[in-house]
Design a protein around this motif. Structure first.
Motif, PDB file in Angstrom:
ATOM      1  N   PHE A 126      45.882  72.851 -20.622  1.00 30.06           N
ATOM      2  CA  PHE A 126      45.652  72.054 -21.825  1.00 30.06           C
ATOM      3  C   PHE A 126      45.085  70.659 -21.531  1.00 30.06           C
ATOM      4  O   PHE A 126      44.797  69.900 -22.446  1.00 30.06           O
ATOM      5  N   ILE A 127      44.950  70.330 -20.274  1.00 32.93           N
ATOM      6  CA  ILE A 127      44.436  68.999 -19.932  1.00 32.93           C
ATOM      7  C   ILE A 127      42.916  68.987 -20.080  1.00 32.93           C
ATOM      8  O   ILE A 127      42.215  69.782 -19.462  1.00 32.93           O
ATOM      9  N   LYS A 128      42.437  68.101 -20.916  1.00 33.44           N
ATOM     10  CA  LYS A 128      40.999  68.015 -21.149  1.00 33.44           C
ATOM     11  C   LYS A 128      40.272  67.623 -19.869  1.00 33.44           C
ATOM     12  O   LYS A 128      40.788  66.876 -19.049  1.00 33.44           O
ATOM     13  N   SER A 129      39.077  68.141 -19.728  1.00 37.25           N
ATOM     14  CA  SER A 129      38.169  67.862 -18.595  1.00 37.25           C
ATOM     15  C   SER A 129      38.566  68.574 -17.305  1.00 37.25           C
ATOM     16  O   SER A 129      37.935  68.380 -16.271  1.00 37.25           O
ATOM     17  N   ILE A 130      39.622  69.402 -17.358  1.00 37.78           N
ATOM     18  CA  ILE A 130      40.014  70.158 -16.163  1.00 37.78           C
ATOM     19  C   ILE A 130      39.724  71.641 -16.389  1.00 37.78           C
ATOM     20  O   ILE A 130      40.353  72.294 -17.224  1.00 37.78           O
ATOM     21  N   GLY A 131      38.753  72.144 -15.647  1.00 39.41           N
ATOM     22  CA  GLY A 131      38.422  73.556 -15.705  1.00 39.41           C
ATOM     23  C   GLY A 131      39.084  74.313 -14.574  1.00 39.41           C
ATOM     24  O   GLY A 131      39.856  73.742 -13.797  1.00 39.41           O
ATOM     25  N   PRO A 132      38.767  75.616 -14.434  1.00 39.13           N
ATOM     26  CA  PRO A 132      39.414  76.438 -13.411  1.00 39.13           C
ATOM     27  C   PRO A 132      39.229  75.925 -11.988  1.00 39.13           C
ATOM     28  O   PRO A 132      40.169  75.940 -11.194  1.00 39.13           O
ATOM     29  N   ILE A 133      38.040  75.440 -11.656  1.00 36.30           N
ATOM     30  CA  ILE A 133      37.768  75.018 -10.282  1.00 36.30           C
ATOM     31  C   ILE A 133      38.558  73.757  -9.945  1.00 36.30           C
ATOM     32  O   ILE A 133      39.197  73.659  -8.884  1.00 36.30           O
ATOM     33  N   THR A 134      38.537  72.782 -10.852  1.00 37.39           N
ATOM     34  CA  THR A 134      39.296  71.550 -10.620  1.00 37.39           C
ATOM     35  C   THR A 134      40.800  71.834 -10.585  1.00 37.39           C
ATOM     36  O   THR A 134      41.537  71.266  -9.766  1.00 37.39           O
ATOM     37  N   ALA A 135      41.242  72.723 -11.467  1.00 28.95           N
ATOM     38  CA  ALA A 135      42.670  73.065 -11.516  1.00 28.95           C
ATOM     39  C   ALA A 135      43.124  73.671 -10.193  1.00 28.95           C
ATOM     40  O   ALA A 135      44.198  73.322  -9.678  1.00 28.95           O
ATOM     41  N   LYS A 136      42.319  74.549  -9.629  1.00 26.95           N
ATOM     42  CA  LYS A 136      42.675  75.168  -8.348  1.00 26.95           C
ATOM     43  C   LYS A 136      42.693  74.132  -7.233  1.00 26.95           C
ATOM     44  O   LYS A 136      43.522  74.198  -6.316  1.00 26.95           O
ATOM     45  N   ASN A 137      41.788  73.171  -7.316  1.00 29.22           N
ATOM     46  CA  ASN A 137      41.754  72.092  -6.328  1.00 29.22           C
ATOM     47  C   ASN A 137      43.030  71.264  -6.405  1.00 29.22           C
ATOM     48  O   ASN A 137      43.649  70.924  -5.386  1.00 29.22           O
ATOM     49  N   LEU A 138      43.452  70.939  -7.622  1.00 31.90           N
ATOM     50  CA  LEU A 138      44.687  70.180  -7.813  1.00 31.90           C
ATOM     51  C   LEU A 138      45.895  70.947  -7.275  1.00 31.90           C
ATOM     52  O   LEU A 138      46.769  70.379  -6.607  1.00 31.90           O
ATOM     53  N   LEU A 139      45.938  72.241  -7.563  1.00 35.82           N
ATOM     54  CA  LEU A 139      47.059  73.061  -7.100  1.00 35.82           C
ATOM     55  C   LEU A 139      47.091  73.161  -5.580  1.00 35.82           C
ATOM     56  O   LEU A 139      48.163  73.150  -4.966  1.00 35.82           O
ATOM     57  N   ALA A 140      45.904  73.247  -4.974  1.00 34.62           N
ATOM     58  CA  ALA A 140      45.836  73.363  -3.518  1.00 34.62           C
ATOM     59  C   ALA A 140      46.410  72.126  -2.834  1.00 34.62           C
ATOM     60  O   ALA A 140      47.080  72.222  -1.793  1.00 34.62           O
TER      61      ALA A 140
END
Length: 364
Positions: free
Chosen positions: A11-25
């Motif tokens: 639900f965080i705006k401006s965060i797509g799948p690629i950025t989300a995976k980067n954050l999780l990593a």
């Protein structure tokens, strides 16, 4: 793992799948993303001030709580990227969503999965191809994915239901609604054996831009995408192009040159974006399923009443003992390979033998 935080991350705006995976990593979990400081977040490569500000100022957790209450009430599975149940084929795609909502019984990691797509304006030709595909594929315990749209999509789902094939519809909106509404009865039957899948949360309308986005899931879930009928513009060709970008197999049925709803298929074949198939047997051959005889399906016996030449009959007799290479067949028959190649080609065209890798042949 907190499902609430996993949902909130989407639900965080401006965060797509690629950025989300980067954050999780870098953070290790969705909870850690929300508890990290601005300084810690800015140290992550590819994460700038805009993204950090979006994380720190978001109301995503409250929205996620609403979503979590809905899925728990309606028996919807939340599949996070790190879950064992998350579709493995899709996980290998670089832009796969980090979270999916699924209502149904299907195994999204089933051994055999194909996607079938096509025009919303299906002709009798296309509908018959869907029926024939499903009838032949039924014994192979295949899961068939499509988009529950008008035309080829819903025809595919209906034929799957008729043949007791698990089928999953990938939606361009949340699971709190259904578009088109006229397919509600079909969707209810699908949930019993297959299911409905979406990356979109509740309150998401079936907006135009959502459908090209969901097409990547249709392509990513499957081993191969089959285009039945398609015009030169439309979602089916988008799905085929995405499947090609994922290095997935794509196959298409050819159509008449003047048929607008076959232009897309003919274009895919002509430009080597799709392999040509004429029937389900072609698909089984290309996917390598021919060596596995499904339950309740008897092997085809060679009809000895066929009008075979002497050399054709000799090849049949030789292969009754098992699969052989063209060299072994030539030696057994004491015939030059150049002459044998014509005999083998004729038998292949009659559907009596099939070619395996390494110029090895076997009886059908």
């Amino acid at each position: 793992m907190s499902t609430l935080h996993q949902i909130a991350l989407t639900f965080i705006k401006s965060i797509g799948p690629i950025t989300a995976k980067n954050l999780l990593a870098y953070c290790g979990s969705a909870e850690n993303v929300f508890s990290a400081s601005k300084k810690q977040l800015l140290q992550i490569p590819g994460v700038g001030n805009k993204t950090v500000d979006a994380i720190l100022s978001t109301n995503a957790l409250s929205r996620a709580a609403q979503e979590l209450a809905f899925v728990e009430k309606h028996g919807i599975d939340v599949l996070f990227f790190s879950d064992e149940q998350y579709p493995r084929r899709l996980k290998n795609c670089y832009d796969a969503p980090i979270l999916l909502y699924f209502k149904g019984q299907a195994d999204l990691n089933q051994k055999r999965i194909i996607s079938i797509v096509g025009t919303r304006n299906a002709t009798d030709y296309g509908k018959n191809l869907c029926r024939q595909l499903c009838e032949v594929l039924a014994p192979y315990h295949v899961l068939i994915v499509s988009g529950l749209a008008y035309g080829i999509d819903v025809t595919t789902h209906k034929e799957c239901i008729a043949n007791n094939i698990a089928t999953v519809g990938v939606l361009g909106h949340g699971l709190d609604r259904l578009y088109p509404q006229v397919h509600k009865s079909v969707s209810q039957k699908m949930v019993l054996n297959g299911g409905l899948l979406s990356e979109f949360p509740i309150l998401t309308n079936p907006d135009r831009q959502n459908f090209p986005q969901r097409n990547r899931i249709i392509a990513g879930l499957a081993d191969a995408t089959i285009v039945v009928e398609a015009s030169i513009k439309g979602g089916a060709l988008i799905t085929a192009e995405i499947a090609n970008s994922y290095n997935k197999d794509v196959y298409a049925f050819p159509g008449r040159t003047n048929d607008v709803f076959s232009e897309g298929c003919n274009f895919l074949i002509k430009t080597n974006r799709a392999g040509l198939i004429n029937n389900a047997q072609d698909l089984i051959y290309y996917l390598g399923w021919y060596d596995e005889v499904p339950e309740n399906k008897k092997p085809v016996q060679v009809n000895l009443q066929l009008n075979l030449t002497a050399n054709e009959q000799k090849v049949i007799d030789v292969l009754k003992n098992g699969q052989l290479s063209i060299d072994e067949i030539a030696i057994s028959m004491n015939i030059p390979q150049s002459k044998l190649a014509i005999v083998i080609l004729t038998l292949e065209m009659q559907g009596l033998i099939i070619s395996l890798p390494g110029k090895v042949y076997k009886l059908v």
